[in-house]
Design a protein around this motif. Structure first.
Motif, PDB file in Angstrom:
ATOM      1  N   GLU A   1      49.134  42.047  35.294  1.00  0.00           N
ATOM      2  CA  GLU A   1      50.259  42.817  35.838  1.00  0.00           C
ATOM      3  C   GLU A   1      49.864  44.268  36.072  1.00  0.00           C
ATOM      4  OE1 GLU A   1      54.954  43.899  34.912  1.00  0.00           O
ATOM      5  OE2 GLU A   1      53.820  42.618  33.521  1.00  0.00           O
ATOM      6  N   LEU A   2      49.160  44.853  35.109  1.00  0.00           N
ATOM      7  CA  LEU A   2      48.760  46.251  35.249  1.00  0.00           C
ATOM      8  C   LEU A   2      47.746  46.430  36.377  1.00  0.00           C
ATOM      9  CD1 LEU A   2      48.853  49.153  34.253  1.00  0.00           C
ATOM     10  CD2 LEU A   2      47.067  48.564  32.599  1.00  0.00           C
ATOM     11  N   ILE A   3      46.731  45.589  36.403  1.00  0.00           N
ATOM     12  CA  ILE A   3      45.709  45.705  37.440  1.00  0.00           C
ATOM     13  C   ILE A   3      46.323  45.496  38.821  1.00  0.00           C
ATOM     14  CG2 ILE A   3      43.589  44.688  38.365  1.00  0.00           C
ATOM     15  CD1 ILE A   3      43.173  46.343  35.841  1.00  0.00           C
ATOM     16  N   ASP A   4      47.279  44.570  38.916  1.00  0.00           N
ATOM     17  CA  ASP A   4      47.917  44.287  40.198  1.00  0.00           C
ATOM     18  C   ASP A   4      48.737  45.475  40.702  1.00  0.00           C
ATOM     19  OD1 ASP A   4      48.618  42.352  42.340  1.00  0.00           O
ATOM     20  OD2 ASP A   4      50.639  42.622  41.532  1.00  0.00           O
ATOM     21  N   THR A   5      49.437  46.163  39.785  1.00  0.00           N
ATOM     22  CA  THR A   5      50.245  47.308  40.217  1.00  0.00           C
ATOM     23  C   THR A   5      49.377  48.467  40.691  1.00  0.00           C
ATOM     24  OG1 THR A   5      50.350  48.211  37.958  1.00  0.00           O
ATOM     25  CG2 THR A   5      52.126  46.723  38.636  1.00  0.00           C
ATOM     26  N   ARG A   6      48.161  48.544  40.196  1.00  0.00           N
ATOM     27  CA  ARG A   6      47.267  49.642  40.582  1.00  0.00           C
ATOM     28  C   ARG A   6      46.424  49.305  41.814  1.00  0.00           C
ATOM     29  NH1 ARG A   6      46.448  53.649  37.220  1.00  0.00           N
ATOM     30  NH2 ARG A   6      44.279  53.929  37.917  1.00  0.00           N
ATOM     31  N   TYR A   7      46.250  48.021  42.094  1.00  0.00           N
ATOM     32  CA  TYR A   7      45.342  47.597  43.154  1.00  0.00           C
ATOM     33  C   TYR A   7      45.737  48.183  44.511  1.00  0.00           C
ATOM     34  CZ  TYR A   7      42.860  44.563  46.420  1.00  0.00           C
ATOM     35  OH  TYR A   7      42.081  44.093  47.446  1.00  0.00           O
ATOM     36  N   GLY A   8      44.781  48.822  45.163  1.00  0.00           N
ATOM     37  CA  GLY A   8      45.012  49.397  46.474  1.00  0.00           C
ATOM     38  C   GLY A   8      45.783  50.690  46.463  1.00  0.00           C
ATOM     39  N   CYS A   9      46.128  51.186  45.273  1.00  0.00           N
ATOM     40  CA  CYS A   9      46.918  52.423  45.167  1.00  0.00           C
ATOM     41  C   CYS A   9      46.150  53.539  44.468  1.00  0.00           C
ATOM     42  CB  CYS A   9      48.221  52.157  44.413  1.00  0.00           C
ATOM     43  SG  CYS A   9      49.298  50.939  45.175  1.00  0.00           S
ATOM     44  N   VAL A  10      45.514  53.208  43.356  1.00  0.00           N
ATOM     45  CA  VAL A  10      44.771  54.182  42.561  1.00  0.00           C
ATOM     46  C   VAL A  10      43.517  53.512  41.995  1.00  0.00           C
ATOM     47  CG1 VAL A  10      46.560  55.852  41.901  1.00  0.00           C
ATOM     48  CG2 VAL A  10      46.418  53.655  40.724  1.00  0.00           C
ATOM     49  N   SER A  11      42.610  54.311  41.463  1.00  0.00           N
ATOM     50  CA  SER A  11      41.307  53.807  41.019  1.00  0.00           C
ATOM     51  C   SER A  11      41.246  53.613  39.512  1.00  0.00           C
ATOM     52  CB  SER A  11      40.199  54.777  41.445  1.00  0.00           C
ATOM     53  OG  SER A  11      40.129  54.894  42.847  1.00  0.00           O
ATOM     54  N   THR A  12      40.327  52.730  39.112  1.00  0.00           N
ATOM     55  CA  THR A  12      40.095  52.434  37.704  1.00  0.00           C
ATOM     56  C   THR A  12      38.597  52.444  37.436  1.00  0.00           C
ATOM     57  OG1 THR A  12      42.082  51.050  37.576  1.00  0.00           O
ATOM     58  CG2 THR A  12      40.417  50.738  35.856  1.00  0.00           C
ATOM     59  N   ILE A  13      38.195  53.033  36.326  1.00  0.00           N
ATOM     60  CA  ILE A  13      36.815  52.927  35.843  1.00  0.00           C
ATOM     61  C   ILE A  13      36.795  51.900  34.724  1.00  0.00           C
ATOM     62  CG2 ILE A  13      34.925  54.073  34.635  1.00  0.00           C
ATOM     63  CD1 ILE A  13      35.641  56.656  35.987  1.00  0.00           C
ATOM     64  N   VAL A  14      35.905  50.937  34.812  1.00  0.00           N
ATOM     65  CA  VAL A  14      35.707  49.949  33.755  1.00  0.00           C
ATOM     66  C   VAL A  14      34.306  50.137  33.190  1.00  0.00           C
ATOM     67  CG1 VAL A  14      35.581  47.505  33.166  1.00  0.00           C
ATOM     68  CG2 VAL A  14      37.279  48.306  34.834  1.00  0.00           C
ATOM     69  N   ALA A  15      34.194  50.297  31.878  1.00  0.00           N
ATOM     70  CA  ALA A  15      32.897  50.440  31.214  1.00  0.00           C
ATOM     71  C   ALA A  15      32.699  49.257  30.281  1.00  0.00           C
ATOM     72  CB  ALA A  15      32.833  51.750  30.434  1.00  0.00           C
ATOM     73  N   SER A  16      31.582  48.541  30.441  1.00  0.00           N
ATOM     74  CA  SER A  16      31.395  47.302  29.700  1.00  0.00           C
ATOM     75  C   SER A  16      29.939  47.053  29.365  1.00  0.00           C
ATOM     76  CB  SER A  16      31.926  46.119  30.521  1.00  0.00           C
ATOM     77  OG  SER A  16      31.685  44.893  29.874  1.00  0.00           O
ATOM     78  N   GLN A  17      29.709  46.494  28.161  1.00  0.00           N
ATOM     79  CA  GLN A  17      28.369  46.029  27.810  1.00  0.00           C
ATOM     80  C   GLN A  17      28.037  44.732  28.538  1.00  0.00           C
ATOM     81  OE1 GLN A  17      27.441  45.889  23.597  1.00  0.00           O
ATOM     82  NE2 GLN A  17      28.925  47.499  23.146  1.00  0.00           N
ATOM     83  N   LEU A  18      29.064  43.990  28.906  1.00  0.00           N
ATOM     84  CA  LEU A  18      28.850  42.711  29.577  1.00  0.00           C
ATOM     85  C   LEU A  18      28.519  42.915  31.047  1.00  0.00           C
ATOM     86  CD1 LEU A  18      31.746  40.381  28.331  1.00  0.00           C
ATOM     87  CD2 LEU A  18      29.332  40.283  27.687  1.00  0.00           C
ATOM     88  N   PRO A  19      27.538  42.193  31.578  1.00  0.00           N
ATOM     89  CA  PRO A  19      27.324  42.195  33.028  1.00  0.00           C
ATOM     90  C   PRO A  19      28.574  41.659  33.726  1.00  0.00           C
ATOM     91  CG  PRO A  19      25.481  41.148  31.876  1.00  0.00           C
ATOM     92  CD  PRO A  19      26.571  41.335  30.868  1.00  0.00           C
ATOM     93  N   VAL A  20      28.799  42.085  34.939  1.00  0.00           N
ATOM     94  CA  VAL A  20      30.006  41.696  35.661  1.00  0.00           C
ATOM     95  C   VAL A  20      30.139  40.178  35.760  1.00  0.00           C
ATOM     96  CG1 VAL A  20      31.184  41.802  37.897  1.00  0.00           C
ATOM     97  CG2 VAL A  20      30.088  43.848  36.967  1.00  0.00           C
ATOM     98  N   ASP A  21      29.023  39.456  35.893  1.00  0.00           N
ATOM     99  CA  ASP A  21      29.118  38.002  36.041  1.00  0.00           C
ATOM    100  C   ASP A  21      29.542  37.293  34.751  1.00  0.00           C
ATOM    101  OD1 ASP A  21      26.824  38.207  34.532  1.00  0.00           O
ATOM    102  OD2 ASP A  21      25.480  37.390  36.056  1.00  0.00           O
ATOM    103  N   LYS A  22      29.655  38.032  33.646  1.00  0.00           N
ATOM    104  CA  LYS A  22      30.129  37.458  32.379  1.00  0.00           C
ATOM    105  C   LYS A  22      31.616  37.725  32.140  1.00  0.00           C
ATOM    106  CE  LYS A  22      25.925  36.178  31.127  1.00  0.00           C
ATOM    107  NZ  LYS A  22      25.520  34.757  31.055  1.00  0.00           N
ATOM    108  N   TRP A  23      32.237  38.515  32.995  1.00  0.00           N
ATOM    109  CA  TRP A  23      33.640  38.889  32.784  1.00  0.00           C
ATOM    110  C   TRP A  23      34.575  37.700  32.952  1.00  0.00           C
ATOM    111  CZ3 TRP A  23      34.338  44.263  35.613  1.00  0.00           C
ATOM    112  CH2 TRP A  23      33.497  45.196  35.005  1.00  0.00           C
ATOM    113  N   TYR A  24      34.226  36.801  33.818  1.00  0.00           N
ATOM    114  CA  TYR A  24      35.073  35.628  34.076  1.00  0.00           C
ATOM    115  C   TYR A  24      35.318  34.857  32.776  1.00  0.00           C
ATOM    116  CZ  TYR A  24      36.787  31.551  36.697  1.00  0.00           C
ATOM    117  OH  TYR A  24      37.555  30.529  37.198  1.00  0.00           O
ATOM    118  N   ALA A  25      34.254  34.602  32.035  1.00  0.00           N
ATOM    119  CA  ALA A  25      34.378  33.855  30.784  1.00  0.00           C
ATOM    120  C   ALA A  25      35.154  34.641  29.737  1.00  0.00           C
ATOM    121  CB  ALA A  25      32.995  33.490  30.254  1.00  0.00           C
TER     122      ALA A  25
END
Length: 251
Positions: A184-208
């Protein structure tokens, strides 16, 4: 007469002009050759600068940065995974004006949180509102807000932040409530404002990590689409004690 003028400036909340006027009066010889318009312009400039600094201070307090990151103190050694040209492009702000997200990945201690906070503090100087969260803290606050009835107000508030920083992304698997709230939060921000995500996980591991196909696809589509990515490398900066606060050293 002076007391009356000081009182008027105070009542008008023109503390910058009041302070600058006192300076002009104390150093009268320096200003006696100046025209009334030039002296007035100096007074107004002091007022504007003070108001701008107050705004920056307020935005930094609201951001709740975990680290005292500064872009001027970034470490550009060859093995960090970014260079001055890449950072200069980020500072130009095109990704913000185009509502793109910034995804920072890399091993623990490589400087993701520091870079995120440094960029956040920089955009505050441009008048952009910023809010820093560890993902776990955000999701817990959203869960509490649902329980006490403040959830709609919280989502609206966070959704309007000019730059949202989500740190420690992927440290734990999400449960059903967390997936729903995050979407819900990501959807309300999508296309309107920016988000920085910092993660130890590679992006291809986020799905799991998100843990349920429908939600994972919806969340990641909104986060990753047109995003800017930086993969930080190199030895842990915690081991070197570079550009870290005591709070970060304690992690």
């Amino acid at each position: 007469m002076q007391l009356h003028l000081d009182e008027q400036l105070s009542r008008l909340h023109l503390s910058g002009m009041k302070r600058a006027l006192s300076q002009q009066q104390a150093q009268g010889m320096l200003y006696q050759e100046m025209s009334f318009e030039d002296r007035l312009q100096l007074l107004l400039s002091h007022e504007l600068m003070q108001r701008e600094q107050r705004k920056i201070n307020r935005l930094e307090k609201q951001a709740r940065f975990r680290l005292a990151g500064q872009v001027e103190q970034l470490d550009y050694r060859a093995n960090r995974g970014f260079d001055k040209g890449q950072i200069r492009q980020l500072l130009e702000g095109h990704w913000l004006s185009h509502q793109q997200n910034l995804l920072l990945t890399g091993a623990a201690g490589c400087g993701k949180s520091y870079l995120a906070c440094a960029l956040g503090r920089y955009v505050i100087r441009q008048g952009v509102s910023v809010r820093y969260y560890r993902l776990k803290t955000l999701l817990e606050e959203m869960r509490i807000a649902q329980a006490d009835g403040s959830y709609p107000a919280m989502v609206e508030q966070v959704s309007k932040v000019g730059l949202l920083i989500l740190d420690d992304w992927g440290m734990e698997m999400l449960d059903a409530t967390e997936r729903s709230n995050l979407l819900e939060l990501i959807d309300t921000r999508y296309g309107c404002v920016s988000t920085i995500v910092a993660s130890q996980l590679p992006v291809d591991k986020w799905y799991a990590m998100i843990g349920e196909a429908t939600f994972a696809e919806a969340i990641l589509d909104r986060l990753i689409h047109r995003s800017v990515r930086l993969n930080l490398t190199g030895e842990s900066m915690r081991k070197q004690g570079v550009n870290l606060t005591d709070a970060d050293q304690a992690e």
